[in-house]
Design a protein around this motif. Structure first.
Motif, PDB file in Angstrom:
ATOM      1  N   UNK A   1      -0.751  -8.162   5.840  1.00 30.34           N
ATOM      2  CA  UNK A   1       0.048  -7.543   7.117  1.00 30.34           C
ATOM      3  C   UNK A   1       0.234  -8.539   8.150  1.00 30.34           C
ATOM      4  N   UNK A   2      -0.470  -9.326   8.472  1.00 27.60           N
ATOM      5  CA  UNK A   2      -0.173 -10.309   9.601  1.00 27.60           C
ATOM      6  C   UNK A   2       0.890 -11.243   9.208  1.00 27.60           C
ATOM      7  N   UNK A   3       1.026 -11.704   8.177  1.00 22.72           N
ATOM      8  CA  UNK A   3       2.038 -12.613   7.647  1.00 22.72           C
ATOM      9  C   UNK A   3       3.179 -11.914   7.734  1.00 22.72           C
ATOM     10  N   UNK A   4       3.276 -10.622   7.201  1.00 24.71           N
ATOM     11  CA  UNK A   4       4.368  -9.740   7.585  1.00 24.71           C
ATOM     12  C   UNK A   4       4.999  -9.638   8.805  1.00 24.71           C
ATOM     13  N   UNK A   5       4.030  -9.519   9.607  1.00 21.03           N
ATOM     14  CA  UNK A   5       4.467  -9.338  11.123  1.00 21.03           C
ATOM     15  C   UNK A   5       5.027 -10.792  11.629  1.00 21.03           C
ATOM     16  N   UNK A   6       4.225 -11.749  11.055  1.00 16.44           N
ATOM     17  CA  UNK A   6       4.663 -13.189  11.603  1.00 16.44           C
ATOM     18  C   UNK A   6       6.060 -13.467  11.142  1.00 16.44           C
ATOM     19  N   UNK A   7       6.557 -13.149   9.950  1.00 14.95           N
ATOM     20  CA  UNK A   7       7.685 -13.451   9.307  1.00 14.95           C
ATOM     21  C   UNK A   7       8.935 -12.561   9.594  1.00 14.95           C
ATOM     22  N   UNK A   8       8.424 -11.479  10.022  1.00 18.48           N
ATOM     23  CA  UNK A   8       9.631 -10.601  10.418  1.00 18.48           C
ATOM     24  C   UNK A   8       9.798 -10.311  11.918  1.00 18.48           C
ATOM     25  N   UNK A   9       8.886 -10.917  12.652  1.00 11.77           N
ATOM     26  CA  UNK A   9       8.963 -10.796  14.030  1.00 11.77           C
ATOM     27  C   UNK A   9       8.662  -9.280  14.588  1.00 11.77           C
ATOM     28  N   UNK A  10       7.919  -8.530  14.005  1.00 14.48           N
ATOM     29  CA  UNK A  10       7.543  -7.295  14.334  1.00 14.48           C
ATOM     30  C   UNK A  10       5.985  -7.168  14.800  1.00 14.48           C
ATOM     31  N   UNK A  11       5.774  -6.015  15.370  1.00 16.46           N
ATOM     32  CA  UNK A  11       4.367  -5.723  15.711  1.00 16.46           C
ATOM     33  C   UNK A  11       3.963  -4.347  15.302  1.00 16.46           C
ATOM     34  N   UNK A  12       3.078  -4.366  14.349  1.00 14.01           N
ATOM     35  CA  UNK A  12       2.584  -3.049  13.826  1.00 14.01           C
ATOM     36  C   UNK A  12       1.179  -3.187  13.916  1.00 14.01           C
ATOM     37  N   UNK A  13       0.656  -2.078  14.461  1.00 20.06           N
ATOM     38  CA  UNK A  13      -1.073  -2.013  14.859  1.00 20.06           C
ATOM     39  C   UNK A  13      -1.718  -1.990  13.291  1.00 20.06           C
ATOM     40  N   UNK A  14      -2.803  -2.993  13.357  1.00 18.79           N
ATOM     41  CA  UNK A  14      -3.704  -2.851  12.247  1.00 18.79           C
ATOM     42  C   UNK A  14      -4.753  -2.010  12.399  1.00 18.79           C
ATOM     43  N   UNK A  15      -5.164  -1.171  11.289  1.00 20.83           N
ATOM     44  CA  UNK A  15      -6.028  -0.231  11.189  1.00 20.83           C
ATOM     45  C   UNK A  15      -6.963  -0.692   9.898  1.00 20.83           C
ATOM     46  N   UNK A  16      -8.138  -1.519  10.113  1.00 21.06           N
ATOM     47  CA  UNK A  16      -8.764  -1.517   9.082  1.00 21.06           C
ATOM     48  C   UNK A  16      -9.778  -0.634   8.483  1.00 21.06           C
ATOM     49  N   UNK A  17     -10.186  -0.641   7.140  1.00 16.01           N
ATOM     50  CA  UNK A  17     -11.006   0.297   6.382  1.00 16.01           C
ATOM     51  C   UNK A  17     -12.128  -0.281   5.913  1.00 16.01           C
ATOM     52  N   UNK A  18     -12.913   0.167   5.236  1.00 15.65           N
ATOM     53  CA  UNK A  18     -14.250  -0.237   4.245  1.00 15.65           C
ATOM     54  C   UNK A  18     -13.798  -0.422   2.972  1.00 15.65           C
ATOM     55  N   UNK A  19     -12.436  -0.764   2.604  1.00 11.72           N
ATOM     56  CA  UNK A  19     -11.955  -0.870   1.206  1.00 11.72           C
ATOM     57  C   UNK A  19     -10.642  -0.155   0.853  1.00 11.72           C
ATOM     58  N   UNK A  20      -9.977  -0.785  -0.130  1.00  8.87           N
ATOM     59  CA  UNK A  20      -8.893  -0.046  -0.494  1.00  8.87           C
ATOM     60  C   UNK A  20      -8.844   1.425  -0.628  1.00  8.87           C
ATOM     61  N   UNK A  21     -10.110   1.797  -1.238  1.00  9.17           N
ATOM     62  CA  UNK A  21     -10.008   3.397  -1.699  1.00  9.17           C
ATOM     63  C   UNK A  21      -9.926   4.141  -0.359  1.00  9.17           C
ATOM     64  N   UNK A  22     -10.863   4.020   0.626  1.00 12.29           N
ATOM     65  CA  UNK A  22     -10.646   4.841   1.717  1.00 12.29           C
ATOM     66  C   UNK A  22      -9.225   4.626   2.414  1.00 12.29           C
TER      67      UNK A  22
END
Length: 329
Positions: free
Chosen positions: A174-195
């Motif tokens: 996600x951070x690389x995507x933001x860096x390479x596209x010049x965008x800002x998208x808010x990060x919401x972390x979870x306790x794993x891909x399942x949740x």
């Protein structure tokens, strides 16, 4: 100098020591396992690691006649489970199924109580899948990745993205995507891909950066929509989803790999026996089909070569973390 005589007693001691070592090696190969083997999976059920670990465990029993028990220990981007596995007895009855996240963690978590390179014996690479940009189609109505990027640029901070946790490949993707596209998208972390996927499917978040292993079934079922796979080529399992390169992001290459380790101190003969049994397990046609449906092939990287791969990944991701400014939130 006059050569010193070699005494018969010394020769016998050396021979006995060699025989003992050889017997220990034979015992390590023939007596394992003496009870069910625990496979520590450092994320909750339903994530990408689970998508490969559970069929692997089932096929391991079919192939070897021995039981492989999944022990999900989620938390802190997979580092809680890794810490638990690192303290396991080096007798082959505790194995660890980690991922690329554990090559990223040293650059994100400053106080880890284990070292992925020093506290584990590398056994083998199990799977390697590209990252995919997925959205909830009810919340994100743009038809493709280019329109999605355009909307994100025009509306900084309005979109959010879910990850499997701070310091995971999802987060870095996600951070690389933001860096390479010049965008800002808010990060919401979870306790794993399942949740994470549960909330994305429910419509509680807009989009996510995930490995195909955990997203594949939900994309096929239409619960979430894939906008792009990372890398230069489309994935054979999802030929209609454009690659990053053809979407105008030629340097966006993020893959989620999964690998197998044993605790430090596991004897080489035992490590070789475990690896061989796992190779036989992975050779089953049933697993090849599951891997292909999850967007992965069966890798052939084992032992020291796999260890060198992990070390290179640790260095590569440290550079990515520095360049992107990714950090714990």
């Amino acid at each position: 100098m006059t050569p010193q005589p070699i005494h018969r007693r010394s020769v016998l001691r050396l021979a006995a020591a060699g025989a003992a070592a050889a017997c220990a090696g034979v015992r390590a190969q023939t007596s394992w396992p003496s009870r069910p083997v625990t496979l520590v999976v450092p994320f909750p059920a339903g994530g990408g690691t689970d998508a490969f670990a559970r069929p692997l465990a089932a096929q391991f029993t079919k192939t070897t006649g021995h039981t492989l028990v999944i022990d999900n220990r989620g938390g802190a981007g997979g580092t809680v489970g890794a810490s638990i596995a690192a303290k396991g007895a080096p007798d082959g009855h505790t194995l660890f199924m980690g991922a690329v996240h554990h090559a990223i963690a040293p650059a994100i978590y400053p106080k880890l109580d284990y070292d992925i390179e020093r506290d584990f014996v590398p056994l083998m690479l199990l799977a390697n899948v590209p990252q995919v940009v997925v959205v909830n189609p009810r919340r994100v109505t743009q038809p493709g990745i280019k329109e999605f990027i355009a909307y994100a640029k025009q509306n900084p901070g309005k979109l959010n993205y879910a990850s499997a946790g701070a310091g995971t490949s999802h987060h870095l993707a996600g951070e690389l995507f933001k860096l390479q596209t010049g965008t800002f998208i808010t990060h919401i972390p979870y306790r794993g891909a399942g949740p994470m996927l549960q909330d994305l499917i429910a419509g509680n978040v807009d989009c996510g950066f995930d490995g195909l292993g955990s997203s594949a079934q939900h994309i096929k079922a239409g619960r979430i929509k894939a906008l792009m796979v990372s890398g230069a080529q489309r994935n054979a399992a999802f030929p209609d989803v454009p690659s990053a390169s053809e979407s105008g992001l030629p340097d966006y290459t993020v893959t989620t790999w999964y690998g197998l380790w044993a605790p430090k101190g596991t004897p080489p003969e035992l490590a070789a026996r475990i690896t061989e049994d796992m190779r036989r397990t992975l050779a089953a046609d049933e697993l090849k089909t599951i891997w292909a449906n999850n967007g992965s092939e069966i890798p052939s990287l084992t032992g020291p070569a796999y260890g060198q791969f992990v070390s290179a990944e640790v260095k590569r991701w440290a550079a990515v973390v520095k360049a992107s400014g990714a950090k714990l939130e």
